[in-house]
Motif scaffolding. Structure first.
Motif, PDB file in Angstrom:
ATOM      1  N   GLY A  21       0.670  -1.203  -0.006  1.00  0.00           N
ATOM      2  CA  GLY A  21       0.052   0.026   0.072  1.00  0.00           C
ATOM      3  C   GLY A  21       0.876   1.431   0.117  1.00  0.00           C
ATOM      4  O   GLY A  21       1.854   1.614  -0.378  1.00  0.00           O
ATOM      5  N   GLN A  22       0.260   2.400   0.403  1.00  0.00           N
ATOM      6  CA  GLN A  22       0.873   3.502   0.713  1.00  0.00           C
ATOM      7  C   GLN A  22       1.100   4.027   2.111  1.00  0.00           C
ATOM      8  O   GLN A  22       0.429   3.437   3.110  1.00  0.00           O
ATOM      9  CB  GLN A  22       0.232   4.800  -0.121  1.00  0.00           C
ATOM     10  CG  GLN A  22      -0.004   4.403  -1.486  1.00  0.00           C
ATOM     11  CD  GLN A  22      -0.747   5.576  -2.514  1.00  0.00           C
ATOM     12  OE1 GLN A  22      -1.657   6.048  -1.641  1.00  0.00           O
ATOM     13  NE2 GLN A  22      -0.249   5.905  -3.463  1.00  0.00           N
ATOM     14  N   LEU A  23       2.009   4.923   2.294  1.00  0.00           N
ATOM     15  CA  LEU A  23       2.210   5.532   3.774  1.00  0.00           C
ATOM     16  C   LEU A  23       1.182   6.302   4.359  1.00  0.00           C
ATOM     17  O   LEU A  23       0.653   7.127   3.479  1.00  0.00           O
ATOM     18  CB  LEU A  23       3.702   6.158   3.710  1.00  0.00           C
ATOM     19  CG  LEU A  23       4.937   5.609   3.172  1.00  0.00           C
ATOM     20  CD1 LEU A  23       6.112   6.548   3.218  1.00  0.00           C
ATOM     21  CD2 LEU A  23       5.191   4.485   3.485  1.00  0.00           C
ATOM     22  N   ALA A  30       5.379  15.509  -3.110  1.00  0.00           N
ATOM     23  CA  ALA A  30       4.578  16.099  -4.202  1.00  0.00           C
ATOM     24  C   ALA A  30       5.324  16.237  -5.580  1.00  0.00           C
ATOM     25  O   ALA A  30       4.800  15.915  -6.648  1.00  0.00           O
ATOM     26  CB  ALA A  30       4.302  17.517  -3.724  1.00  0.00           C
ATOM     27  N   LEU A  31       6.613  16.241  -5.526  1.00  0.00           N
ATOM     28  CA  LEU A  31       7.324  16.350  -6.687  1.00  0.00           C
ATOM     29  C   LEU A  31       7.434  14.590  -7.592  1.00  0.00           C
ATOM     30  O   LEU A  31       7.464  14.578  -8.633  1.00  0.00           O
ATOM     31  CB  LEU A  31       8.846  16.213  -6.372  1.00  0.00           C
ATOM     32  CG  LEU A  31       9.192  17.936  -5.988  1.00  0.00           C
ATOM     33  CD1 LEU A  31      10.626  18.130  -5.831  1.00  0.00           C
ATOM     34  CD2 LEU A  31       8.807  19.107  -7.397  1.00  0.00           C
ATOM     35  N   ARG A  32       7.199  13.829  -6.517  1.00  0.00           N
ATOM     36  CA  ARG A  32       6.870  12.573  -7.084  1.00  0.00           C
ATOM     37  C   ARG A  32       5.535  12.067  -7.453  1.00  0.00           C
ATOM     38  O   ARG A  32       5.229  10.873  -7.514  1.00  0.00           O
ATOM     39  CB  ARG A  32       7.506  11.542  -6.217  1.00  0.00           C
ATOM     40  CG  ARG A  32       9.045  11.485  -5.982  1.00  0.00           C
ATOM     41  CD  ARG A  32       9.651  10.600  -4.774  1.00  0.00           C
ATOM     42  NE  ARG A  32      10.990  10.316  -5.146  1.00  0.00           N
ATOM     43  CZ  ARG A  32      11.814   9.664  -4.235  1.00  0.00           C
ATOM     44  NH1 ARG A  32      11.426   9.461  -3.260  1.00  0.00           N
ATOM     45  NH2 ARG A  32      12.989   9.445  -4.690  1.00  0.00           N
ATOM     46  N   GLY A  33       4.616  13.109  -7.355  1.00  0.00           N
ATOM     47  CA  GLY A  33       3.387  12.865  -7.797  1.00  0.00           C
ATOM     48  C   GLY A  33       2.534  12.267  -6.648  1.00  0.00           C
ATOM     49  O   GLY A  33       1.691  11.315  -6.814  1.00  0.00           O
ATOM     50  N   TRP A  34       3.059  12.621  -5.402  1.00  0.00           N
ATOM     51  CA  TRP A  34       2.297  11.991  -4.091  1.00  0.00           C
ATOM     52  C   TRP A  34       2.501  10.397  -4.129  1.00  0.00           C
ATOM     53  O   TRP A  34       1.479   9.846  -3.605  1.00  0.00           O
ATOM     54  CB  TRP A  34       0.692  12.412  -4.059  1.00  0.00           C
ATOM     55  CG  TRP A  34       0.983  13.996  -3.793  1.00  0.00           C
ATOM     56  CD1 TRP A  34       0.996  14.634  -2.766  1.00  0.00           C
ATOM     57  CD2 TRP A  34       0.589  14.845  -4.926  1.00  0.00           C
ATOM     58  NE1 TRP A  34       1.039  15.943  -2.730  1.00  0.00           N
ATOM     59  CE2 TRP A  34       0.610  16.101  -4.133  1.00  0.00           C
ATOM     60  CE3 TRP A  34       0.490  14.885  -6.170  1.00  0.00           C
ATOM     61  CZ2 TRP A  34       0.589  17.206  -4.914  1.00  0.00           C
ATOM     62  CZ3 TRP A  34       0.181  15.964  -7.189  1.00  0.00           C
ATOM     63  CH2 TRP A  34       0.256  17.198  -6.228  1.00  0.00           C
ATOM     64  N   ALA A  35       3.732   9.999  -4.527  1.00  0.00           N
ATOM     65  CA  ALA A  35       4.120   8.559  -4.677  1.00  0.00           C
ATOM     66  C   ALA A  35       3.762   7.943  -3.137  1.00  0.00           C
ATOM     67  O   ALA A  35       3.590   6.683  -3.135  1.00  0.00           O
ATOM     68  CB  ALA A  35       5.407   8.145  -5.128  1.00  0.00           C
ATOM     69  N   TYR A  36       4.026   8.451  -2.078  1.00  0.00           N
ATOM     70  CA  TYR A  36       4.225   8.084  -0.681  1.00  0.00           C
ATOM     71  C   TYR A  36       2.787   8.173  -0.383  1.00  0.00           C
ATOM     72  O   TYR A  36       2.636   7.129   0.590  1.00  0.00           O
ATOM     73  CB  TYR A  36       4.852   9.074   0.265  1.00  0.00           C
ATOM     74  CG  TYR A  36       6.293   9.416  -0.094  1.00  0.00           C
ATOM     75  CD1 TYR A  36       6.972   8.545  -0.814  1.00  0.00           C
ATOM     76  CD2 TYR A  36       7.022  10.341   0.483  1.00  0.00           C
ATOM     77  CE1 TYR A  36       8.583   8.737  -1.110  1.00  0.00           C
ATOM     78  CE2 TYR A  36       8.254  10.735   0.431  1.00  0.00           C
ATOM     79  CZ  TYR A  36       8.951   9.997  -0.477  1.00  0.00           C
ATOM     80  OH  TYR A  36      10.308  10.451  -0.736  1.00  0.00           O
ATOM     81  N   GLY A  37       1.687   8.903  -0.917  1.00  0.00           N
ATOM     82  CA  GLY A  37       0.435   8.473  -0.507  1.00  0.00           C
ATOM     83  C   GLY A  37      -0.376   9.755  -0.324  1.00  0.00           C
ATOM     84  O   GLY A  37       0.363  10.827   0.081  1.00  0.00           O
ATOM     85  N   ARG A  38      -1.498   9.780  -0.844  1.00  0.00           N
ATOM     86  CA  ARG A  38      -2.442  11.071  -0.693  1.00  0.00           C
ATOM     87  C   ARG A  38      -2.760  11.423   0.546  1.00  0.00           C
ATOM     88  O   ARG A  38      -3.261  12.466   1.273  1.00  0.00           O
ATOM     89  CB  ARG A  38      -3.414  11.065  -1.494  1.00  0.00           C
ATOM     90  CG  ARG A  38      -3.452  11.192  -3.272  1.00  0.00           C
ATOM     91  CD  ARG A  38      -2.810  12.378  -3.572  1.00  0.00           C
ATOM     92  NE  ARG A  38      -3.830  13.472  -3.260  1.00  0.00           N
ATOM     93  CZ  ARG A  38      -3.818  14.738  -3.833  1.00  0.00           C
ATOM     94  NH1 ARG A  38      -2.583  15.036  -4.227  1.00  0.00           N
ATOM     95  NH2 ARG A  38      -4.610  15.619  -3.776  1.00  0.00           N
ATOM     96  N   SER A  39      -2.850  10.197   1.666  1.00  0.00           N
ATOM     97  CA  SER A  39      -3.149  10.512   3.098  1.00  0.00           C
ATOM     98  C   SER A  39      -1.770  10.315   3.848  1.00  0.00           C
ATOM     99  O   SER A  39      -1.664  10.039   5.003  1.00  0.00           O
ATOM    100  CB  SER A  39      -3.943   9.092   3.573  1.00  0.00           C
ATOM    101  OG  SER A  39      -3.604   7.942   3.243  1.00  0.00           O
ATOM    102  N   PHE A  40      -0.406  10.612   3.009  1.00  0.00           N
ATOM    103  CA  PHE A  40       0.726  10.697   4.099  1.00  0.00           C
ATOM    104  C   PHE A  40       0.615  11.836   4.856  1.00  0.00           C
ATOM    105  O   PHE A  40       0.568  13.082   4.486  1.00  0.00           O
ATOM    106  CB  PHE A  40       1.694  10.866   2.886  1.00  0.00           C
ATOM    107  CG  PHE A  40       3.073  10.837   3.404  1.00  0.00           C
ATOM    108  CD1 PHE A  40       4.003   9.793   4.194  1.00  0.00           C
ATOM    109  CD2 PHE A  40       3.926  12.300   3.118  1.00  0.00           C
ATOM    110  CE1 PHE A  40       5.077  10.159   4.508  1.00  0.00           C
ATOM    111  CE2 PHE A  40       5.308  12.335   3.643  1.00  0.00           C
ATOM    112  CZ  PHE A  40       5.743  11.163   4.316  1.00  0.00           C
TER     113      PHE A  40
END
Length: 413
Positions: free
Chosen positions: A162-164, A259-269
């Protein structure tokens, strides 16, 4: 791989300052043969003295930080510029602008939100047009935070977990000293933000370094100064945690990377930082004291009567911890996260040497060498104002590991 169309592969600017001399010494000891390094600063006499102490024959560049013509010539002469001349709000804007215009890669040690924001506004478009990688915060601010989350994200992604979501860095051990330069940067930020209401409002935002504030998720308030039981961070963490003085800056750098990675860590990070205050019964009181003390220091620097006193007792620019303190310093930072699938992970960034000086010299030196020697391995980029994770990524992780720095990540049971 180096660019021999320019006179120098790397210029260390501010080389005669406290941290600059440490970076130059690191490069003299660890820089590969064939890398063409020059030393820059405003005093030829001091540069010659430093060159003699280092036992190198590197060229010298005499240039003042506020001389636009000299900064333009310096930038155009180099493939990469590493600068330690701060406070960057006072002394840094001319050089970073010159590097952006010349297509010269740039690294620094800033921990100043206002300077970083101004650099984005001033240099993003120009550096993209020339291909320059402008990489701020390549020291204790903010490489452990930024790369620590980077390797955490990589492991979670590799595990398809999943995402962070809620992510917290905890300084679990720290030993080192302060320099006058660090204090001077704090003074300058206080002065600039006090005088500029708009910039003060921007700097107060959790997304003050975001490339697009309107595109950021609305996650509510994200507190910088925290005080809580360790188990509130992760059930494996004992004791209590309190405010970490660099959290307000580092957290914004990490959010910019996301943000620079297109919120790859997660939109709920959600990201925050804290430091352990131990496991004794007094730990919650210590944490509360840190919160009050940090606020009191900033307030004291803001008010003329207390500023007058503090300016006379705090370290002066150009001073710093002695060699024994730098050698015996160390730090460990653990970053805990829970993913959208409910899995728990932890990354660790641990290094020997005083965090802000000995370890920072290694981090800045290796960041500069990565840009000089490993350009074909770096993350794809058209240039721009980047972060350590987005500009250097795995290349810098590998370089720092090779120097003995621990950068690791694992899934928690």
């Amino acid at each position: 791989m180096t660019d021999h169309e320019r006179d120098h592969d790397l210029v260390v600017y501010g080389a005669t300052g406290f941290v600059g001399a440490l970076v130059a010494a690191y490069l003299a000891d660890h820089g590969p043969d064939g890398v063409r390094i020059a030393l820059g600063g405003r005093s030829r006499e001091k540069l010659e003295q430093l060159r003699g102490r280092l036992g190198v024959d590197w060229p010298l560049i005499v240039a003042a930080a506020d001389d636009e013509i000299a900064m333009a010539k310096l930038a155009a002469s180099a493939q990469v510029v590493a600068t330690t001349v701060g406070p960057y709000l006072k002394h840094g804007r001319t050089l970073v602008r010159a590097c952006a215009a010349a297509g010269t890669d740039y690294v620094d040690l800033t921990g100043e939100v206002a300077f970083h924001r101004q650099s984005i506004d001033d240099n993003e478009e120009m550096s993209r047009s020339t291909g320059a990688r402008i990489v701020h915060s390549c020291g204790f601010d903010s490489i452990p935070s930024d790369l620590g989350v980077h390797v955490l994200h990589q492991l979670v992604r590799g595990d398809d977990a999943g995402q962070l979501t809620d992510t917290t860095l905890v300084v679990t051990s720290l030993r080192g000293g302060f320099s006058g330069g660090t204090i001077d940067s704090m003074r300058t930020q206080v002065d600039v933000l006090r005088a500029d209401r708009d910039l003060r409002r921007v700097a107060a935002s959790a997304y003050s370094l975001s490339p697009d504030r309107k595109a950021e998720p609305e996650l509510g308030r994200q507190e910088d100064a925290v005080s809580m039981p360790g188990r509130a961070v992760d059930r494996s963490l004992s004791g209590h945690v309190g405010p970490f003085m660099m959290a307000s800056y580092n957290s914004r750098v990490v959010r910019r990377s996301n943000a620079l990675r297109g919120w790859a860590y997660g939109r709920s990070f959600r990201y925050r930082e804290a430091q352990s205050t131990g496991t004794s019964p007094a730990a919650p009181i210590i944490a509360a004291g840190l919160k009050v003390g940090l606020g009191a220091l900033l307030a004291g620097l803001s008010l003329p009567p207390t500023r007058f006193v503090l300016d006379r007792v705090l370290p002066k620019p150009g001073s710093g911890p002695d060699e024994k303190t730098r050698r015996n310093g160390h730090f460990t930072m653990d970053i805990f996260t829970t993913t959208t699938t409910g899995a728990r992970y932890r990354s660790r960034f641990r290094a020997k040497g005083d965090p802000g000086y000995a370890a920072t010299a290694v981090m800045l030196g290796e960041s500069a060498l990565a840009l000089v020697l490993d350009r074909d391995k770096l993350p794809p980029s058209d240039g721009g104002v980047l972060t350590p994770a987005t500009a250097l990524g795995d290349v810098l992780v590998d370089r720092l590991r090779a120097t003995g720095v621990e950068i690791s990540a694992k899934k928690l049971a």
